[in-house]
Design a protein around this motif. Sequence first.
Motif, PDB file in Angstrom:
ATOM      1  N   THR A 127       0.855  -1.187   0.000  1.00 41.64           N
ATOM      2  CA  THR A 127       0.000   0.000   0.000  1.00 41.64           C
ATOM      3  C   THR A 127       0.886   1.230   0.000  1.00 41.64           C
ATOM      4  OG1 THR A 127      -1.606  -1.183   1.357  1.00 41.64           O
ATOM      5  CG2 THR A 127      -1.847   1.191   1.237  1.00 41.64           C
ATOM      6  N   GLY A 128       0.499   2.229  -0.777  1.00 44.63           N
ATOM      7  CA  GLY A 128       1.253   3.478  -0.794  1.00 44.63           C
ATOM      8  C   GLY A 128       0.980   4.261  -2.054  1.00 44.63           C
ATOM      9  N   SER A 129       1.883   5.152  -2.370  1.00 45.88           N
ATOM     10  CA  SER A 129       1.740   5.942  -3.594  1.00 45.88           C
ATOM     11  C   SER A 129       1.904   5.034  -4.803  1.00 45.88           C
ATOM     12  CB  SER A 129       2.804   7.050  -3.632  1.00 45.88           C
ATOM     13  OG  SER A 129       4.086   6.465  -3.793  1.00 45.88           O
ATOM     14  N   SER A 130       1.391   5.474  -5.941  1.00 54.77           N
ATOM     15  CA  SER A 130       1.543   4.689  -7.170  1.00 54.77           C
ATOM     16  C   SER A 130       3.010   4.485  -7.509  1.00 54.77           C
ATOM     17  CB  SER A 130       0.837   5.388  -8.337  1.00 54.77           C
ATOM     18  OG  SER A 130      -0.552   5.385  -8.119  1.00 54.77           O
ATOM     19  N   GLU A 131       3.836   5.484  -7.219  1.00 58.77           N
ATOM     20  CA  GLU A 131       5.272   5.385  -7.488  1.00 58.77           C
ATOM     21  C   GLU A 131       5.909   4.289  -6.640  1.00 58.77           C
ATOM     22  OE1 GLU A 131       3.675   9.199  -8.729  1.00 58.77           O
ATOM     23  OE2 GLU A 131       3.690   8.307  -6.728  1.00 58.77           O
ATOM     24  N   LYS A 132       5.492   4.182  -5.391  1.00 57.28           N
ATOM     25  CA  LYS A 132       6.001   3.136  -4.496  1.00 57.28           C
ATOM     26  C   LYS A 132       5.595   1.759  -5.017  1.00 57.28           C
ATOM     27  CE  LYS A 132       5.404   1.422   0.243  1.00 57.28           C
ATOM     28  NZ  LYS A 132       4.776   1.710   1.549  1.00 57.28           N
ATOM     29  N   VAL A 133       4.336   1.618  -5.412  1.00 58.60           N
ATOM     30  CA  VAL A 133       3.844   0.346  -5.946  1.00 58.60           C
ATOM     31  C   VAL A 133       4.613  -0.016  -7.214  1.00 58.60           C
ATOM     32  CG1 VAL A 133       1.829  -0.838  -6.926  1.00 58.60           C
ATOM     33  CG2 VAL A 133       1.565   0.598  -4.878  1.00 58.60           C
ATOM     34  N   ASP A 134       4.791   0.967  -8.111  1.00 58.18           N
ATOM     35  CA  ASP A 134       5.541   0.738  -9.355  1.00 58.18           C
ATOM     36  C   ASP A 134       6.968   0.281  -9.065  1.00 58.18           C
ATOM     37  OD1 ASP A 134       3.353   1.535 -10.900  1.00 58.18           O
ATOM     38  OD2 ASP A 134       4.110   3.584 -11.186  1.00 58.18           O
ATOM     39  N   ALA A 135       7.614   0.908  -8.080  1.00 58.59           N
ATOM     40  CA  ALA A 135       9.001   0.573  -7.744  1.00 58.59           C
ATOM     41  C   ALA A 135       9.108  -0.864  -7.240  1.00 58.59           C
ATOM     42  CB  ALA A 135       9.548   1.547  -6.697  1.00 58.59           C
ATOM     43  N   LEU A 136       8.168  -1.289  -6.416  1.00 63.93           N
ATOM     44  CA  LEU A 136       8.205  -2.665  -5.915  1.00 63.93           C
ATOM     45  C   LEU A 136       7.951  -3.653  -7.052  1.00 63.93           C
ATOM     46  CD1 LEU A 136       8.585  -4.667  -3.640  1.00 63.93           C
ATOM     47  CD2 LEU A 136       6.156  -4.392  -3.080  1.00 63.93           C
ATOM     48  N   ILE A 137       7.021  -3.334  -7.920  1.00 63.42           N
ATOM     49  CA  ILE A 137       6.753  -4.211  -9.070  1.00 63.42           C
ATOM     50  C   ILE A 137       8.013  -4.358  -9.922  1.00 63.42           C
ATOM     51  CG2 ILE A 137       5.484  -4.370 -11.264  1.00 63.42           C
ATOM     52  CD1 ILE A 137       3.070  -3.109  -9.695  1.00 63.42           C
ATOM     53  N   ASP A 138       8.708  -3.256 -10.159  1.00 57.00           N
ATOM     54  CA  ASP A 138       9.955  -3.311 -10.941  1.00 57.00           C
ATOM     55  C   ASP A 138      10.978  -4.250 -10.302  1.00 57.00           C
ATOM     56  OD1 ASP A 138       8.935  -1.544 -12.809  1.00 57.00           O
ATOM     57  OD2 ASP A 138      10.026   0.198 -12.021  1.00 57.00           O
ATOM     58  N   LEU A 139      11.099  -4.186  -8.966  1.00 57.14           N
ATOM     59  CA  LEU A 139      12.074  -5.032  -8.272  1.00 57.14           C
ATOM     60  C   LEU A 139      11.671  -6.513  -8.251  1.00 57.14           C
ATOM     61  CD1 LEU A 139      12.981  -2.721  -5.266  1.00 57.14           C
ATOM     62  CD2 LEU A 139      14.449  -3.329  -7.201  1.00 57.14           C
ATOM     63  N   LEU A 140      10.361  -6.769  -8.280  1.00 55.90           N
ATOM     64  CA  LEU A 140       9.880  -8.153  -8.235  1.00 55.90           C
ATOM     65  C   LEU A 140       9.787  -8.804  -9.622  1.00 55.90           C
ATOM     66  CD1 LEU A 140       7.091  -7.817  -5.514  1.00 55.90           C
ATOM     67  CD2 LEU A 140       9.354  -8.890  -5.262  1.00 55.90           C
ATOM     68  N   THR A 141       9.790  -8.000 -10.669  1.00 57.34           N
ATOM     69  CA  THR A 141       9.651  -8.520 -12.034  1.00 57.34           C
ATOM     70  C   THR A 141      10.663  -9.622 -12.375  1.00 57.34           C
ATOM     71  OG1 THR A 141       8.575  -6.508 -12.809  1.00 57.34           O
ATOM     72  CG2 THR A 141       9.648  -7.865 -14.488  1.00 57.34           C
ATOM     73  N   PRO A 142      11.937  -9.491 -12.007  1.00 54.18           N
ATOM     74  CA  PRO A 142      12.884 -10.562 -12.336  1.00 54.18           C
ATOM     75  C   PRO A 142      12.535 -11.927 -11.724  1.00 54.18           C
ATOM     76  CG  PRO A 142      14.061  -8.575 -11.693  1.00 54.18           C
ATOM     77  CD  PRO A 142      12.611  -8.337 -11.410  1.00 54.18           C
ATOM     78  N   TYR A 143      11.742 -11.944 -10.662  1.00 55.71           N
ATOM     79  CA  TYR A 143      11.356 -13.201 -10.009  1.00 55.71           C
ATOM     80  C   TYR A 143      10.159 -13.849 -10.707  1.00 55.71           C
ATOM     81  CZ  TYR A 143      14.574 -11.775  -6.413  1.00 55.71           C
ATOM     82  OH  TYR A 143      15.709 -11.399  -5.746  1.00 55.71           O
ATOM     83  N   GLY A 144       9.520 -13.118 -11.598  1.00 53.58           N
ATOM     84  CA  GLY A 144       8.377 -13.648 -12.339  1.00 53.58           C
ATOM     85  C   GLY A 144       7.051 -13.306 -11.693  1.00 53.58           C
ATOM     86  N   ILE A 145       6.473 -12.189 -12.106  1.00 58.04           N
ATOM     87  CA  ILE A 145       5.145 -11.822 -11.601  1.00 58.04           C
ATOM     88  C   ILE A 145       4.123 -12.662 -12.359  1.00 58.04           C
ATOM     89  CG2 ILE A 145       3.421  -9.985 -11.442  1.00 58.04           C
ATOM     90  CD1 ILE A 145       5.733  -8.032 -10.942  1.00 58.04           C
ATOM     91  N   LYS A 146       3.396 -13.485 -11.608  1.00 59.38           N
ATOM     92  CA  LYS A 146       2.410 -14.395 -12.191  1.00 59.38           C
ATOM     93  C   LYS A 146       1.045 -13.733 -12.332  1.00 59.38           C
ATOM     94  CE  LYS A 146       5.489 -17.590 -12.165  1.00 59.38           C
ATOM     95  NZ  LYS A 146       6.294 -17.700 -13.353  1.00 59.38           N
ATOM     96  N   GLU A 147       0.761 -12.830 -11.405  1.00 63.98           N
ATOM     97  CA  GLU A 147      -0.532 -12.147 -11.423  1.00 63.98           C
ATOM     98  C   GLU A 147      -0.385 -10.838 -10.656  1.00 63.98           C
ATOM     99  OE1 GLU A 147      -5.142 -13.371 -10.354  1.00 63.98           O
ATOM    100  OE2 GLU A 147      -3.581 -14.908 -10.305  1.00 63.98           O
ATOM    101  N   LEU A 148      -1.119  -9.817 -11.097  1.00 60.50           N
ATOM    102  CA  LEU A 148      -1.053  -8.499 -10.473  1.00 60.50           C
ATOM    103  C   LEU A 148      -2.446  -7.895 -10.446  1.00 60.50           C
ATOM    104  CD1 LEU A 148       0.586  -5.986  -9.477  1.00 60.50           C
ATOM    105  CD2 LEU A 148       0.828  -5.365 -11.883  1.00 60.50           C
ATOM    106  N   SER A 149      -2.850  -7.386  -9.297  1.00 62.66           N
ATOM    107  CA  SER A 149      -4.139  -6.715  -9.160  1.00 62.66           C
ATOM    108  C   SER A 149      -3.924  -5.425  -8.378  1.00 62.66           C
ATOM    109  CB  SER A 149      -5.120  -7.623  -8.417  1.00 62.66           C
ATOM    110  OG  SER A 149      -6.375  -7.003  -8.305  1.00 62.66           O
ATOM    111  N   ARG A 150      -4.328  -4.292  -8.994  1.00 66.15           N
ATOM    112  CA  ARG A 150      -4.178  -2.980  -8.359  1.00 66.15           C
ATOM    113  C   ARG A 150      -5.550  -2.350  -8.175  1.00 66.15           C
ATOM    114  NH1 ARG A 150       1.214  -0.287 -11.044  1.00 66.15           N
ATOM    115  NH2 ARG A 150       0.832   1.265  -9.414  1.00 66.15           N
ATOM    116  N   THR A 151      -5.724  -1.641  -7.061  1.00 69.52           N
ATOM    117  CA  THR A 151      -7.018  -1.038  -6.762  1.00 69.52           C
ATOM    118  C   THR A 151      -7.275   0.242  -7.525  1.00 69.52           C
ATOM    119  OG1 THR A 151      -6.106   0.252  -4.931  1.00 69.52           O
ATOM    120  CG2 THR A 151      -7.060  -1.917  -4.405  1.00 69.52           C
TER     121      THR A 151
END
Length: 165
Positions: A127-151
């Motif tokens: 939870t946080g700003s869109s920029e914070k969410v985007d930054a975490l997604i960027d860092l997790l992408t190399p591990y393989g994001i299988k599914e993503l849901s944003r409010t």
Amino acid sequence: MEQKHTISILVNDQPGVLTRVASLMGQRGFNIDSITVGQSEEPGLSRMIIVTRGDEKTIEQIMKQFHKLIDVLKVQHLSSGPMVARELALIKVGTTAATRSEINGIIEPFRANIVDVGVSSLVIEVTGSSEKVDALIDLLTPYGIKELSRTGITAISRGAILAKA
């Protein structure tokens, strides 16, 4: 210059209101970046938070059009003043026994939580700003994001509480 704008719309909680608001935006050629709708502080009323892009003149026109809609009681341009805005995301990441501790180390500074553990995946809540969410997604992408849901963004104005008239 085109900027992001956050608009709050207080509406009667009636069927079809969301459709009328979304249709108005589409008919005028405006994209909705994000829309959230939920109960407000008053029974029978809902609050819509819409994020869109445009210049100041365009946003003024959109707001005037919203005022004309049936069931719209109040329209407020939140991003024209101080506001608090947050977004929630659930991110399912592929994992192995070896990568779980790495992922834990990545999410810790974001104050994110693991809310589900599967044999080969983790579900992370942030939870946080869109920029914070985007930054975490960027860092997790190399591990393989299988599914993503944003409010989408929800927001509220900051500052003093005004007395009701």
